[in-house]
Enzyme design. Structure first.
Site, PDB file in Angstrom:
ATOM      1  N   CYS A 195       0.871  -1.178   0.000  1.00 24.22           N
ATOM      2  CA  CYS A 195       0.000   0.000   0.000  1.00 24.22           C
ATOM      3  C   CYS A 195       0.904   1.223   0.000  1.00 24.22           C
ATOM      4  O   CYS A 195       1.121   1.853   1.028  1.00 24.22           O
ATOM      5  CB  CYS A 195      -0.920  -0.005   1.211  1.00 24.22           C
ATOM      6  SG  CYS A 195      -1.847  -1.541   1.452  1.00 24.22           S
ATOM      7  N   ALA A 196       1.459   1.552  -1.146  1.00 19.70           N
ATOM      8  CA  ALA A 196       2.669   2.370  -1.208  1.00 19.70           C
ATOM      9  C   ALA A 196       2.441   3.874  -1.235  1.00 19.70           C
ATOM     10  O   ALA A 196       3.285   4.628  -0.756  1.00 19.70           O
ATOM     11  CB  ALA A 196       3.498   1.967  -2.424  1.00 19.70           C
ATOM     12  N   ALA A 197       1.354   4.348  -1.841  1.00 20.81           N
ATOM     13  CA  ALA A 197       1.166   5.795  -1.988  1.00 20.81           C
ATOM     14  C   ALA A 197       1.059   6.456  -0.619  1.00 20.81           C
ATOM     15  O   ALA A 197       0.531   5.843   0.321  1.00 20.81           O
ATOM     16  CB  ALA A 197      -0.084   6.086  -2.829  1.00 20.81           C
ATOM     17  N   PRO A 198       1.579   7.685  -0.484  1.00 19.81           N
ATOM     18  CA  PRO A 198       2.112   8.559  -1.535  1.00 19.81           C
ATOM     19  C   PRO A 198       3.539   8.277  -1.968  1.00 19.81           C
ATOM     20  O   PRO A 198       4.029   8.904  -2.898  1.00 19.81           O
ATOM     21  CB  PRO A 198       2.012   9.943  -0.894  1.00 19.81           C
ATOM     22  CG  PRO A 198       2.159   9.689   0.566  1.00 19.81           C
ATOM     23  CD  PRO A 198       1.472   8.379   0.820  1.00 19.81           C
ATOM     24  N   GLY A 199       4.266   7.390  -1.302  1.00 24.66           N
ATOM     25  CA  GLY A 199       5.541   6.952  -1.831  1.00 24.66           C
ATOM     26  C   GLY A 199       6.779   7.284  -1.019  1.00 24.66           C
ATOM     27  O   GLY A 199       7.879   6.926  -1.431  1.00 24.66           O
ATOM     28  N   SER A 200       6.633   7.922   0.121  1.00 26.41           N
ATOM     29  CA  SER A 200       7.821   8.280   0.903  1.00 26.41           C
ATOM     30  C   SER A 200       8.534   7.039   1.428  1.00 26.41           C
ATOM     31  O   SER A 200       9.769   6.977   1.449  1.00 26.41           O
ATOM     32  CB  SER A 200       7.449   9.216   2.047  1.00 26.41           C
ATOM     33  OG  SER A 200       6.405   8.667   2.839  1.00 26.41           O
ATOM     34  N   ASP A 289       1.843  -1.577   5.058  1.00 22.73           N
ATOM     35  CA  ASP A 289       1.369  -0.367   5.746  1.00 22.73           C
ATOM     36  C   ASP A 289      -0.081  -0.145   5.319  1.00 22.73           C
ATOM     37  O   ASP A 289      -0.353   0.549   4.349  1.00 22.73           O
ATOM     38  CB  ASP A 289       2.254   0.814   5.361  1.00 22.73           C
ATOM     39  CG  ASP A 289       1.918   2.075   6.128  1.00 22.73           C
ATOM     40  OD1 ASP A 289       1.752   1.989   7.359  1.00 22.73           O
ATOM     41  OD2 ASP A 289       1.806   3.148   5.507  1.00 22.73           O
ATOM     42  N   CYS A 342      -1.029   3.916  10.890  1.00 21.65           N
ATOM     43  CA  CYS A 342      -0.921   5.216  11.556  1.00 21.65           C
ATOM     44  C   CYS A 342      -2.161   5.417  12.426  1.00 21.65           C
ATOM     45  O   CYS A 342      -2.762   6.481  12.448  1.00 21.65           O
ATOM     46  CB  CYS A 342      -0.746   6.347  10.554  1.00 21.65           C
ATOM     47  SG  CYS A 342      -1.982   6.403   9.252  1.00 21.65           S
TER      48      CYS A 342
END
Length: 507
Positions: A195-200, A289, A342
């Protein structure tokens, strides 16, 4: 927070709508926002700009009952949670200018910004995060709004903007930097960011696999970054293209249904004279994540205060389990997976971890990483918690009414046991424990010789799993956001795992 999950067609649309919402660090609503147009009862005048409310009685009641922090800490916890989030950023460790940027921060900005320490803040205007290796991550004593609005901070702000655009630094919430550090990634690893976005975090993973490489050479490793929403995939690409890497693949799938991939073995693995077989691609590391209620981001997204309710965590719990189990099925035996949210909610955190261990049997271990990153202040996971549903506190699945059993599921509770209502010989309703094989046993009150023990269990279930090995980061410990992290090691194939997950030759 990751956004790569959904529940069927309708669930996918819901998740897309939710995760398109802006999570900028904005502390005032525009006048066009109807919720901000409060009217004065006395004269009917429009008040215009109004700050976000930073309180919610339901939130207070919920987390006081769950014991996330001690009663003595509650006021300090809430006080910090109501303040804007300080800005943080990370230096790209694979950049050729890494040392120069770090030196400029240490020798220039740490000194020149000293006079601009925010009132009531920390003594240093900027400082390296003590738990991040080699002074590569930095905490600023200023919120992002202060950096934008304060003219005396203009030079520092322009420095951050320029270096971020070039790709030498990444502006990222401090606690968001933690999960990739526990993955133990090496340059030859294949890594899946579900679940990668936004990519940091994806950028952080790319930094790690590139760092030890000589200029002009590429690592053997690969990062596959996935997200559910096409627009968020575009954001992910925009974030990661600053890395200028060929070792990244961006995919657009529901994380819980991430497809199996095929890969050719190299000739060196099987002998130069043989045709390389095609095998199922499995990953050395998986970052999971997952989508969550996001109440750990209250400091940068204060609009969550008015939207928050206990049902948010209950609703996303099944999806989080699905995504995590799919991640484990794509993980190599001997590999490591990090599950993170989070959110501070144990229903989204410890309850999911317990269910992962329950379904994984002995094939999955929850690793104790308390000795890693020793300067990171973290708290152990909870062993007990309760469920809040329709204004009621529920200590066990036995207490759930039959009309809510499809929503409040057994995996939400510490024991994970399910119960079903059934008629006894006299026509009275009794509650029996339901085993995983579908069979019902006698009423739980008759399953032990000590009724007092059962009564205590009904009041407060305690998990049998070592959930204290999880870690919860809370805002007032390090003046940051909140996060939850659990680290898994896969010892063997999961129960019922398909044979095609093993390396097999295609006939």
């Amino acid at each position: 927070m990751g956004g790569g999950g959904g529940r069927g067609r309708g669930g996918s649309r819901t998740q897309r709508r939710h995760f398109r919402q802006n999570r900028e660090n904005v502390w005032k609503r525009p006048k066009s926002d109807p919720s901000s147009e409060n009217t004065n009862e006395n004269n009917g005048e429009n008040r215009g700009w109004e700050p976000f409310a930073t309180q919610n009685p339901a939130f207070d009641e919920y987390y006081k009952e769950q014991g996330i922090v001690s009663p003595e800490e509650w006021d300090a916890f809430i006080e910090v949670l109501r303040k804007p989030l300080p800005a943080a950023f990370r230096i790209n460790s694979s950049s050729q200018f890494c040392s120069d940027i770090r030196r400029q921060l240490e020798d220039d900005f740490m000194i020149s910004l000293q006079s601009e320490v925010s009132e009531g803040g920390e003594p240093q205007p900027i400082r390296p995060l003590p738990w991040y290796p080699e002074n590569l991550a930095w905490h600023s004593n200023f919120s992002r709004m202060q950096l934008r609005k304060n003219q005396t901070l203009e030079r520092f702000h322009e420095f951050l903007k320029l270096e971020n655009e070039i790709g030498n630094i990444t502006r990222q919430e401090a606690v968001s930097m933690v999960p990739p550090l526990f993955l133990d990634v090496r340059p030859d690893h294949f890594v899946l960011d579900m679940c990668a976005a936004p990519g940091s975090k994806t950028f952080q993973l790319l930094e790690i696999i590139h760092r030890s490489m000589k200029p002009g050479s590429l690592p053997d490793g690969l990062v596959v970054a996935n997200d559910l929403d096409v627009q968020r995939c575009n954001l992910l690409i925009h974030q990661t293209k600053r890395m200028c890497t060929a070792n990244l693949i961006v995919t657009n799938h529901e994380a819980q249904h991430f497809p199996g991939c095929r890969a050719k073995s190299t000739a060196s693995e099987i002998g130069a004279e043989m045709e390389p077989p095609i095998s199922q691609l499995v990953f050395d590391r998986v970052l999971c994540d997952v989508p969550c209620s996001g109440d750990g981001t209250l400091r940068k997204a204060p609009d969550i205060w008015r939207k928050w309710h206990a049902g948010l965590g209950n609703g996303v719990h099944p999806l989080q389990i699905q995504i995590a189990m799919r991640g484990l099925s794509l993980l190599k035996v001997g590999g490591r997976m990090v599950y993170s949210t989070c959110s501070m909610n144990p229903v989204e955190n410890e309850a999911v971890v317990a269910e992962i261990l329950r379904r994984g049997g002995g094939s999955v271990e929850l690793i104790d990483v308390s000795s890693e990153l020793p300067q990171l202040v973290r708290r152990p996971g909870l062993k007990k918690w309760k469920i809040r549903d329709k204004g009621r506190w529920l200590a066990s699945h036995k207490n759930v009414s039959k009309y809510r059993k499809s929503v409040i599921v057994p995996s939400m509770f510490p024991s994970g046991r399910s119960f079903t209502e059934q008629m006894d010989a006299n026509g009275s309703m009794e509650v029996g424990e339901k085993h995983e094989n579908g069979g019902n046993v006698e009423d739980a009150l008759q399953s032990t010789d000590d009724p007092a023990t059962v009564a205590n269990e009904q009041e407060e279930e305690v998990s049998d799993f070592p959930l204290e090995r999880c870690m919860r980061i809370v805002p007032h410990d390090q003046n940051g956001g909140a996060f939850f992290i659990a680290v898994f090691h896969k010892h063997s194939a999961l129960p019922g795992e398909f044979k095609f997950l093993q390396r097999v030759e295609v006939l």
